[in-house]
Design an enzyme around this catalytic site. Structure first.
Site, short mmCIF file in Angstrom:
data_model
loop_
_atom_site.label_atom_id
_atom_site.label_comp_id
_atom_site.label_asym_id
_atom_site.label_seq_id
_atom_site.Cartn_x
_atom_site.Cartn_y
_atom_site.Cartn_z
CE1 TYR A 1 71.76 76.76 59.89
CE2 TYR A 1 71.09 75.06 61.44
CZ TYR A 1 71.74 76.24 61.18
OH TYR A 1 72.35 76.92 62.20
CG ASP B 1 63.56 73.16 62.28
OD1 ASP B 1 62.92 74.21 62.47
OD2 ASP B 1 64.78 73.07 62.48
CB ILE C 1 62.60 77.59 63.55
CG1 ILE C 1 63.52 77.43 62.34
CG2 ILE C 1 62.83 76.48 64.56
CD1 ILE C 1 64.98 77.62 62.71
CE LYS D 1 66.94 81.28 62.33
NZ LYS D 1 68.26 81.86 62.13
#
Lengths: 951, 474
Positions: free
Chosen positions: B145, B231, B233, B273
């Site tokens: 990202y 992560d 998410i 998200k």
């Protein structure tokens, strides 16, 4: 309304204006029936005389005006408190629709121009090398019809390049020279050579097909004939074994028998053929009309083959001898020798008679060349006229191969420009008809003769010629047939002709324009609107609508109508009309502006249906307009230049030139403005005047450089610039050099050089207008080498000195930096400031989304229908939406009045993608007719033809 | 001019990358079906706008939660004064339960191990502050990202060392690549403090496989000082939740719960998200290390979740019926949407990396590159942004090693917009193909194989030369 006390005006310039002792405009040539309006009085400068004169003028004009206003009176100038009225300035009254009539184009015009261009391209490509010159000449005739001087000149050059015989070379080279109007350059003579074989008066006298070397430097420019001098002096007489002599009178000329015999078969027969002369050592030659000097010269020639040291009269004698005794070698030597002696009109006049008499081809060619290079002034020489105009003259020339369609095409062109209605014009056109062989030649000759006869009001003959042209295949001449019928009061017949023309063919603007003449009311207006829709460049419909509005007293609307076309086409007749109407609405300032612009375009323009010279109107209007000092003028010029008001700027320059006629700087400015207005011819005239009036050598060289550049002599232009810089470093010289260098795509090194030159230019003194332009051009070189920040600096600096157009460059820089919004805003600024902003709308469209782009481009087309990018963009959008036929229509709409390379290429590509190979090929050919080297089109052309070739 | 801090003036926040440039361009000219139909379509934003209707209908039925009320009584004063950085326990409990549910209830989460933060950005940075010193390094599998350069590095001074990956194995993490990255870091004299992965991966849209997870756990088992931050998410976006394996499941399944590894595994999660609520700024750190939790809790003072949000979401997440339905429906809709994009791209000849999660696809545009370079990728990207008018993120902004890959988001728009975007892409592809075909047919001609290609050329507008060189004025 501006009212002015006439008494005041009369004390000043106005009296001067009406004062017959003041230089009055000459009557228009060939317009003797209307007489010289202003020149009638004699002497005196009092109001009374002026009054009488005015009365005379108005009476005189009223007779000629269809719609005479009998009640019109003129206030006597002496009467105090009188107010200047429009009538005073409008001796012919306001324009009336009844008197409006579009001129018939004296050129070839086609219903399907694209097909015609494709045809001529094919002809050029496919014909044998010896026919190429003629094929290019046909192309010239077509390009003359679409009035593109650059294309015309290019074809003319090609025609000259491929010319085979001396005659064609002489005519075409002279024509090329005429197109440059070098005759107007003070200090040059007709035989001056510009340095290349193409136009060199000596190179033309060499026969043969040699297309490769025409652009090479000619002998005049290089070392002169030194090789002649290097040879040994001819052997002295002592060493010669004379074995016989010719006896003329009491004198004896000693000869070598076999040498004389080798001159010709008759001599050989005489000296060795069993005649009694054979045995004699002395032959009496008294009765043969040759002098002793002549015979001596012949003897020397027989041994040396040279004529260098003989005076012309002796060579002439030799020529006669050669003819009499069939000495071919001697004859061609004499012919060539004499031909090279012809340098002036007088010599030519004298020698052409001998040349024709003795059938000396080169000599006649050389004389012809002098006549042609002395054009247009030689056209007024009665002897020249006699040779060219009379049928016998043509026959004599023809017997030697010196009467060609090309020759009379050239001559009639000049005659028509000089005076359409003169007898000379008619006679030359008759000769042209006699020389016409190919159908295009016949079409052109007949049609032109028709146009001229129509102008002369000889309608019956005109109709006959137009009919002949139609029969030869020139459909446009039907317009002439209709017009002549109309003139002879067969209005319905005229209507019918055009009606069927429209229904039988793809209708064009000119068809509807013509039909509008023969119908009335709504139908008429509809035809006029359709004409404009099909061809927005036709001036007549705008003029008619404007005058119709004037008749309804809607002056503002009338002006607005004319503004539409004047926004993109600086047409003299529309400027005249706008001035005329402006006077009617008492906008003298506006009228004066237009007349000044008009006179810049056509210095001898006769206003009000050819009745009053434009200069005269300027004199009349001047006192009514604001008075400007030269300093005011500069301010005005600066303002108008900055607001991209080209017509306004022209007017100011014209005003300034009236105060300072010798100012070449102003003439140069004038040429720049005229080029922007796409008035090439007038621009070149201004450049010539700038050159003629230049006060210093270095200045003159710059203007000469520009003239050369504009006529396609880039190298020579560069040389002039360099020469100028070597005398004096000046802004304009550096600018010219940079400009000429930058006209092709630059490699990094030459880019840097151009940048340097422009920087040098900017260091030299000049004014803001010019420096702004230099900065602007510098900016664009920087953009090309991707130095965006430097470019932006240039444009910003240009803008601070009010070079408004720099917004466009700055916008491009923003665009390249991916700042579209800023680019858009920059173009918006230009649009707001510029009077002529069609191109700005067009450029702005690149910086916004599709919808806004469409609306900007729509506006661009409305303002200037001649810009092609908007059509191409819209067509591409349609194509992408799979609306193929609409896309084709969009392009065809523009192509019908502007046969443009890009438009044709795009349409060809469209057709190709649609699988319509034949149409694609045709469009490619038409595009290649315009630019035979256009790489993209060539590629498409070959691609499109490939499958056909296989079959 | 006062000199600002080095931090303030340095460039390592990453905001200049093309990822953000595309956004800027988008903001200048955003697509709107009526107001700006030619505008740029935003496909660079991983936002989930597909399930607003579910949330909205819940809100309509549960007015108390949004109106500071509990059983009809106002709790405004209570909320207005609440500022305990441990957060509302009711909310943390609900959040922990939701995380379990999200992972198929295969693992359970203890709300005491949860630290609330203002979004995942803050959670990631806080973890970095807790685990590493300035100059220490974290290993990140590429592509990653683009925002990580800001989130992990900028203020913390931590360095990122990429773990290289390649399209040949679908950008999977390999043992070799991991070890190489570790060696690379050592070579650079960086103290490697941990590995950070996104699972499901942003930008790939794939879940981390068992194999990959095993590699990672083997590695941290072997290297005692290395943390593993996962992560997660995007855990709620996995189309089939059985395919998603959380690091917590590995701990459990591989019986690592009683080893030192337990304390070195941390999770970052968020509701941005999963629920499509990025504006609510709700993220969290889940860690089994008490010290990390304690430090992170203290640090969370700099970015707390507002009490009002906590209150509202605790009600929402406590509604089990709703969360169950929501997760199911959300997965269904995302799956549908992803299929539309993938099939649409396939139809115009563009392939995607096979994915099973996320709000985006990892699109293979290598065939459209003029050359296999990142310059060519940028050229194509510019063309797509400026001419095709789609804002998508180039692989290079995600530190992808191979040019030609693009992240294309699909959940922040309605179906029609997606269709339009596909149509625009089709024009691009056709245009590229036709120009290629021209070149090809030319070479065919040269080769003597004369085959008539009936070109179905489109995109004439792009082919128009904008700058017909007009003669320069004098």
């Amino acid at each position: 309304m501006r009212s002015l006390k006439l008494a005041e005006g009369c004390k000043g310039t106005q009296v001067y204006a009406l004062n017959p002792s003041a230089p009055t405009p000459p009557p228009p040539p060939g317009n003797s029936s209307t007489g010289g309006g202003g020149g009638g009085g004699s002497g005196g400068g009092t109001g009374g005389v002026g009054d009488k004169l005015l009365q005379h003028l108005s009476d005189h004009l009223r007779v000629n005006s269809v719609r005479s206003k009998s009640s019109r009176t003129y206030p006597p100038p002496t009467q105090p408190n009188a107010v200047v009225s429009p009538e005073f300035l409008l001796p012919c009254g306001l324009p009336v629709t009844d008197l409006l009539e579009p001129q018939i184009d004296p050129c070839l015009k086609f219903v399907d121009l694209v097909e015609k261009m494709a045809q001529v391209y094919r002809r050029i490509e496919n014909c044998s090398q010896f026919e190429k010159s003629g094929a290019y000449l046909e192309q010239c005739a077509i390009f003359r019809g679409i009035s593109d001087p650059k294309l015309f000149r290019r074809s003319l050059r090609s025609s000259r390049q491929h010319a085979v015989d001396v005659h064609a070379k002489v005519v075409l080279a002279s024509w090329l020279r005429f197109e440059r109007r070098e005759d107007e350059l003070i200090g040059t003579t007709s035989m001056d050579c510009c340095g290349r074989n193409l136009e060199c008066p000596k190179a033309t006298l060499v026969s043969g097909y040699d297309p490769e070397s025409v652009y090479d430097p000619c002998v005049c420019s290089g070392a002169s004939r030194s090789e002649m001098m290097n040879e040994d002096e001819c052997s002295t007489s002592q060493e010669v074994d004379y074995d016989m002599s010719f006896c003329i009178g009491d004198e004896e000329v000693r000869c070598v028998r076999y040498k004389i015999a080798s001159l010709s078969r008759p001599f050989k027969a005489m000296l060795y053929g069993g005649f009694r002369e054979m045995k004699r050592a002395t032959i009496n030659f008294t009765q043969n009309g040759i002098s002793v000097e002549g015979m001596r010269a012949a003897e020397i020639f027989s041994r040396t083959n040279r004529l260098d040291n003989f005076p012309p009269n002796v060579v002439l004698e030799l020529l006669k001898l050669a003819n009499r005794f069939c000495c071919d070698e001697l004859k061609s030597a004499c012919d060539s020798h004499l031909a090279h002696l012809v340098n002036s009109l007088d010599e030519a006049m004298l020698l052409i008679e001998y040349g024709l008499e003795e059938a000396a081809y080169l000599l006649v060619a050389a004389c012809l060349q002098v006549f042609l290079r002395e054009l247009p002034s030689s056209m007024h020489n009665p002897n020249v006229i006699k040779i060219f105009c009379s049928a016998e003259g043509r026959e004599r020339l023809a017997s030697l191969g010196h009467a060609s369609f090309t020759l009379y095409f050239f001559l009639s062109q000049i005659a028509m420009e000089d005076d359409m209605k003169s007898n000379t014009t008619v006679m030359l056109l008759e000769r042209l008809v006699e020389c016409a062989v190919d159908s295009w030649e016949k079409q052109l000759a007949y049609h032109q003769l028709g146009v001229v006869m129509l102008e002369r009001k000889e309608y019956k003959d005109a109709q006959r010629w137009f009919n002949a042209a139609v029969e030869a295949g020139h459909l446009y001449s039907l317009v002439g047939v209709a017009r002549t019928k109309f003139k002879r009061d067969h209005r319905y017949s005229a209507y019918k002709i055009i009606n069927s023309l429209i229904s039988d063919h793809k209708a064009t603007g000119w068809m509807h324009q013509e039909r509008s003449l023969y119908c009335s009311g709504k139908e008429k207006l509809l035809d006029l609107d359709t004409a404009t829709e099909f061809d927005p460049t036709l001036t007549f419909p705008y003029k008619f609508r404007a005058v119709a509005l004037v008749e309804e007293n809607q002056f503002g609307a009338a002006i607005a109508e004319l503004n539409k076309i004047l926004g993109f086409k600086a047409s003299p007749d529309c400027l005249e009309m706008r001035a005329w109407i402006s006077i009617g609405m008492e906008d003298y300032e506006g009228a004066l502006k237009d007349i000044r612009a008009l006179l810049t375009l056509e210095p001898n323009f006769m206003m009000f249906n050819w009745k009053i010279h434009g200069d005269h109107m300027v004199e009349l209007l001047r006192p009514l307009a604001q008075q400007w000092s030269q300093a005011d003028c500069w301010m005005q010029l600066y303002d108008r230049w900055s607001s991209v008001d080209d017509i306004g700027s022209l007017a100011v320059v014209h005003h300034m030139l009236a105060n300072d006629p010798g100012k070449s700087l102003l003439r140069f400015r004038q040429s720049l403005l005229l080029l922007r207005l796409n008035c090439q011819k007038a621009a070149m005239r201004s450049l010539r005047l700038a050159r003629n009036h230049s006060k210093s050598e270095h200045e003159r060289l710059v203007y000469e450089g520009w003239i050369l550049y504009d006529t396609g002599h880039r190298e020579e232009a560069l040389a002039k610039a360099e020469e100028s810089i070597s005398i004096q470093r000046s802004f304009e010289a550096f600018f010219l050099k940079a400009y000429a260098l930058a006209d092709s795509t630059l490699d990094p090194d030459s880019s840097n050089y151009v940048i340097q030159l422009l920087q040098e230019a900017l260091k030299c003194p000049s004014d803001g207008l010019r420096k702004g332009q230099a900065l602007n051009n510098l900016g664009s070189v920087y953009v090309d080498c991707e130095k965006l920040d430097l470019a932006a600096d240039c444009y910003t600096n240009a803008l601070t000195i009010k070079h408004t157009r720099a917004h466009q460059g700055l916008a491009r820089v923003y665009h390249l930096k991916n700042q579209r919004k800023a680019a858009y805003d920059e173009m918006t600024k230009l649009i707001e400031k510029a009077q002529n902003n069609a191109s700005a709308y067009e450029k702005r469209s690149e910086y916004c989304d599709r919808e806004m782009a469409q609306s900007d481009l729509c506006l661009a087309t409305q303002l200037d229908p001649l810009r092609t990018y908007p059509y191409r963009y819209r067509a591409a959008v349609l194509m992408d939406d799979h609306k193929e036929s609409e896309a084709i229509d969009e392009l065809s709409r523009a192509i019908s009045f502007k046969p443009d390379l890009q438009l044709l290429h795009l349409r060809a590509a469209f057709y190709d993608s649609m699988g319509e190979g034949a149409s694609a090929i045709k469009d490619c050919e038409a595009a290649l007719c315009i630019d035979p080297g256009h790489a993209d089109t060539l590629e498409l052309y070959h691609k499109a033809r490939e499958p056909n070739d296989q079959k | 001019m006062v000199q600002l801090s080095r931090k303030a003036t340095c460039n390592s926040h990453g905001q200049v990358s093309s990822y953000f440039l595309g956004w800027e361009e988008y903001e200048k000219n955003p697509y709107d079906v009526t107001k700006n139909p030619q505008g740029i379509i935003q496909m660079g934003l991983a936002e989930n706008q597909l399930c607003f209707d579910l949330l909205e209908s819940w809100l309509a039925q549960n007015t108390d939660a949004a109106c500071f009320k509990r059983d009809g009584q106002s709790v405004f004063r209570e909320l207005a004064l609440f500022q305990d950085y441990h957060g509302l326990s009711s909310f943390k409990n609900a959040f922990a339960d939701f995380m379990s549910e999200n992972r198929g209830n295969r693992v359970s989460f203890d709300s005491n191990n949860l630290v609330l933060t203002a979004g995942a950005t803050s959670a990631n940075e806080t973890l970095m502050f807790c685990l590493a010193d300035p100059g220490d390094a974290f290993l990140l599998p590429t592509p990653y990202y683009p925002g990580f350069d800001r989130d992990l590095k900028w203020r913390t001074g931590v360095e990122i060392v990429p773990i290289q990956s390649s399209s040949t194995n679908g950008f999977r993490i390999t043992k070799l690549a991991l070890e190489e990255a570790y060696e690379q870091a050592k070579k650079l004299d960086l103290n490697v403090k941990g590995i950070l992965i996104t699972n499901p991966s942003n930008p790939l849209g794939t879940t981390t496989t068992q194999t990959e997870l095993n590699i990672l756990f083997d590695f941290i088992t072997k290297n005692k000082n290395i943390h593993l931050v996962s992560d997660e998410i995007y855990s709620g976006t996995v189309f089939n939740s059985s395919e998603f394996i959380s690091v917590m499941e590995i701990l459990k399944n591989n019986q690592l719960e009683n080893t030192d590894v337990l304390n070195r595994v941390h999770i970052v999660c968020s509701l941005s998200k999963d629920l499509g609520l990025p504006g609510f700024r709700v993220g969290a750190i889940y860690s089994n290390d008490k010290d990390v939790i304690s430090a992170a809790t203290k640090m969370s003072s700099f970015g707390l979740v507002s009490s009002q949000t906590q209150y509202l979401l605790s009600s929402l997440l406590s509604d089990k019926k709703f969360t169950k339905n929501y997760l199911r429906e959300n997965q269904k809709r995302l799956k549908n949407r992803q299929r539309k994009l993938v099939l649409g791209l396939e139809a115009i000849g563009i392939k995607c990396l096979k994915s099973n999660a996320g709000l985006f696809c990892w699109v293979d545009m290598r065939p459209l590159l003029r050359s296999k370079t990142f310059e060519a990728e940028m050229d194509l990207w510019k063309k797509i942004v400026y001419e095709v008018k789609l804002n998508i993120s180039p692989g290079s902004s995600c530190h992808c090693e191979e040019p030609g890959w693009f992240r294309v988001c699909f959940a922040n728009m309605i179906d029609e917009t997606l269709k339009l975007a596909l149509k625009r892409l089709k024009m691009l592809v056709d245009d590229e193909n036709s120009s290629r075909r021209c070149q090809k047919s030319k070479s065919e001609r040269l080769n003597g194989s004369r085959k008539k290609t009936m070109s179905n050329v489109s995109n004439w507008v792009f082919r128009l030369s904008f700058h017909d060189r007009e003669a320069e004025e004098r």
